[in-house]
Scaffold this motif. Sequence first.
Motif, PDB file in Angstrom:
ATOM      1  N   GLN A 208       0.810  -1.210   0.000  1.00 31.38           N
ATOM      2  CA  GLN A 208       0.000   0.000   0.000  1.00 31.38           C
ATOM      3  C   GLN A 208       0.852   1.272   0.000  1.00 31.38           C
ATOM      4  O   GLN A 208       0.447   2.298  -0.566  1.00 31.38           O
ATOM      5  CB  GLN A 208      -0.915   0.001   1.235  1.00 31.38           C
ATOM      6  N   ASN A 209       2.045   1.218   0.593  1.00 33.49           N
ATOM      7  CA  ASN A 209       2.796   2.438   0.860  1.00 33.49           C
ATOM      8  C   ASN A 209       4.147   2.558   0.166  1.00 33.49           C
ATOM      9  O   ASN A 209       4.641   3.670  -0.020  1.00 33.49           O
ATOM     10  CB  ASN A 209       3.016   2.589   2.368  1.00 33.49           C
ATOM     11  N   LEU A 210       4.771   1.442  -0.200  1.00 34.88           N
ATOM     12  CA  LEU A 210       6.084   1.544  -0.837  1.00 34.88           C
ATOM     13  C   LEU A 210       5.947   1.962  -2.293  1.00 34.88           C
ATOM     14  O   LEU A 210       5.027   1.529  -2.991  1.00 34.88           O
ATOM     15  CB  LEU A 210       6.825   0.208  -0.747  1.00 34.88           C
TER      16      LEU A 210
ATOM     17  N   ASP B  18      11.914   3.900  -2.964  1.00 35.90           N
ATOM     18  CA  ASP B  18      11.895   3.841  -1.495  1.00 35.90           C
ATOM     19  C   ASP B  18      12.855   2.775  -0.989  1.00 35.90           C
ATOM     20  O   ASP B  18      13.204   1.836  -1.707  1.00 35.90           O
ATOM     21  CB  ASP B  18      10.486   3.520  -0.983  1.00 35.90           C
ATOM     22  N   ARG B  19      13.247   2.924   0.269  1.00 37.19           N
ATOM     23  CA  ARG B  19      14.126   1.935   0.890  1.00 37.19           C
ATOM     24  C   ARG B  19      13.496   1.361   2.153  1.00 37.19           C
ATOM     25  O   ARG B  19      12.811   2.062   2.902  1.00 37.19           O
ATOM     26  CB  ARG B  19      15.480   2.559   1.245  1.00 37.19           C
TER      27      ARG B  19
ATOM     28  N   ALA C 180       9.499  -5.423  -2.207  1.00 38.04           N
ATOM     29  CA  ALA C 180      10.326  -4.379  -2.807  1.00 38.04           C
ATOM     30  C   ALA C 180      10.526  -4.616  -4.300  1.00 38.04           C
ATOM     31  O   ALA C 180      10.494  -3.676  -5.102  1.00 38.04           O
ATOM     32  CB  ALA C 180      11.682  -4.316  -2.098  1.00 38.04           C
ATOM     33  N   GLN C 181      10.727  -5.870  -4.694  1.00 41.65           N
ATOM     34  CA  GLN C 181      10.897  -6.183  -6.110  1.00 41.65           C
ATOM     35  C   GLN C 181       9.646  -5.807  -6.900  1.00 41.65           C
ATOM     36  O   GLN C 181       9.738  -5.263  -8.007  1.00 41.65           O
ATOM     37  CB  GLN C 181      11.205  -7.664  -6.276  1.00 41.65           C
ATOM     38  N   GLU C 182       8.501  -6.084  -6.333  1.00 41.71           N
ATOM     39  CA  GLU C 182       7.241  -5.767  -7.007  1.00 41.71           C
ATOM     40  C   GLU C 182       7.014  -4.257  -7.115  1.00 41.71           C
ATOM     41  O   GLU C 182       6.503  -3.770  -8.124  1.00 41.71           O
ATOM     42  CB  GLU C 182       6.084  -6.404  -6.249  1.00 41.71           C
TER      43      GLU C 182
ATOM     44  N   GLY D  90      17.381   7.643  -1.518  1.00 42.12           N
ATOM     45  CA  GLY D  90      15.951   7.345  -1.547  1.00 42.12           C
ATOM     46  C   GLY D  90      15.393   7.366  -0.145  1.00 42.12           C
ATOM     47  O   GLY D  90      16.092   7.042   0.813  1.00 42.12           O
ATOM     48  N   PRO D  91      14.129   7.756   0.003  1.00 43.32           N
ATOM     49  CA  PRO D  91      13.552   7.856   1.341  1.00 43.32           C
ATOM     50  C   PRO D  91      13.430   6.498   2.025  1.00 43.32           C
ATOM     51  O   PRO D  91      13.081   5.500   1.397  1.00 43.32           O
ATOM     52  CB  PRO D  91      12.175   8.465   1.085  1.00 43.32           C
TER      53      PRO D  91
END
Length: 417
Positions: free
Chosen positions: A116-118, A122-123, A142-144, A174-175
């Motif tokens: 929902q949020n990444l 982003d990290r 993260a990959q997705e 990156g944030p």
Amino acid sequence: MMQAGNAVKGFDVEKIREDFPILHQEVNGHPLVYLDNAATTQKPNAVIDAISDYYRGYNSNVHRGAHALSDKATAGFEGARDTLAAFINSPSREQVLWTRGTTEAINLVAFTWGKQNLEAGDRVLVSNLEHHSNIVPWQMVAQEKGASVVAIPVSDSGAIDLDAFKALLVSNEGPVKFVSVGHVSNALGTVNPVEEIVALSHEVGAKVLIDGAQSVGHWAVDVQALDCDFFAFSGHKMFGPTGIGVLWGKRDLLEAMPPYQGGGEMIETVSFEGTTYNALPYKYEAGTPDIAGAIGLAAAVDYLNSFDREAAVAHENDLLQYAWQKAEGFAGLTRVGTAPKVAGVFSFLLNGAHPSDVGMLIDQQGVAVRTGHHCAQPLMARLGIPGTVRASFSFYNNRNDVDRLFEALEKAKTFLV
């Protein structure tokens, strides 16, 4: 104040051992010494009886049954949620979600909050100490999403490098949206400074999950004092049954996240035009839950609360220090993990011997330990070793168990080195 022998004043370990029937047996012709508590703890009679009583006396599904057995099962199941909420000082019972364990709890957060949020770029920060269960789910999400998972470095002693962590938080690469770290390392026993990690993460707007699988069975945890956003743990590592665990989360986050699975219980209404979802905590509990597991876990909490937990911590620390003292005088043994604060785990190598060979030979003498990478391959790669021998303690262990470990190691060394 320490007493002579293996006890801490006010803590009767020999009496406590009587509560654990599995400890009173022989393995390979020797009295069992169980030192694999970081993998799973043994169960006291109180837990075994609670599970048996449920199946013998009031086995039924919960919440919607119009009969006495269902009412009693529902009361036991929901009463267990109240018990667990009090155990971790949750502001409300609705923030306690039943899961199959820490692994599912972390996956739930990764695949709901994370999806929902990444965003791309982003990290997510995880430490180099983490169990695979606190790495792989984040890599998958993260990959997705086009985000990245970045390791927080650890020192040679196995402690998180806080200066490096602070630098990662403010890096222009990156944030940082999320930080996920263990309370205690399952491989080395390192106790991480999670309060400081949470505070620093919140300064940059990152959310934090604490993997408490290795802490809740050792000392009292207060999620409000920690101020973490999520806290996950497993029943079987704190004297409860396998297959049950807890995810705790801050209410606003849990209410905003989408459901993890679809099915019964997690719905409010269903039609082919659309579905609406149930309120917390049921929104995340699709299907028939592990009723017996929840009841057994509550019994484990009641058991833990029945004695002085600070004395239990002091007893475990005494055992760990006693093991370290024995190790100092044991030629050819290298301790792995020497962080300033360690709990419950004595990880080591016998020089010139493979850990699995050591484990096999001391098992023949009735001593149960764990060997290998302990589901922490990145950590072992960082330390430049294939794995360790891990002896992990609980409050029912005693100094005789430590003596038996080193006697078995002495014998094993004659075959291996």
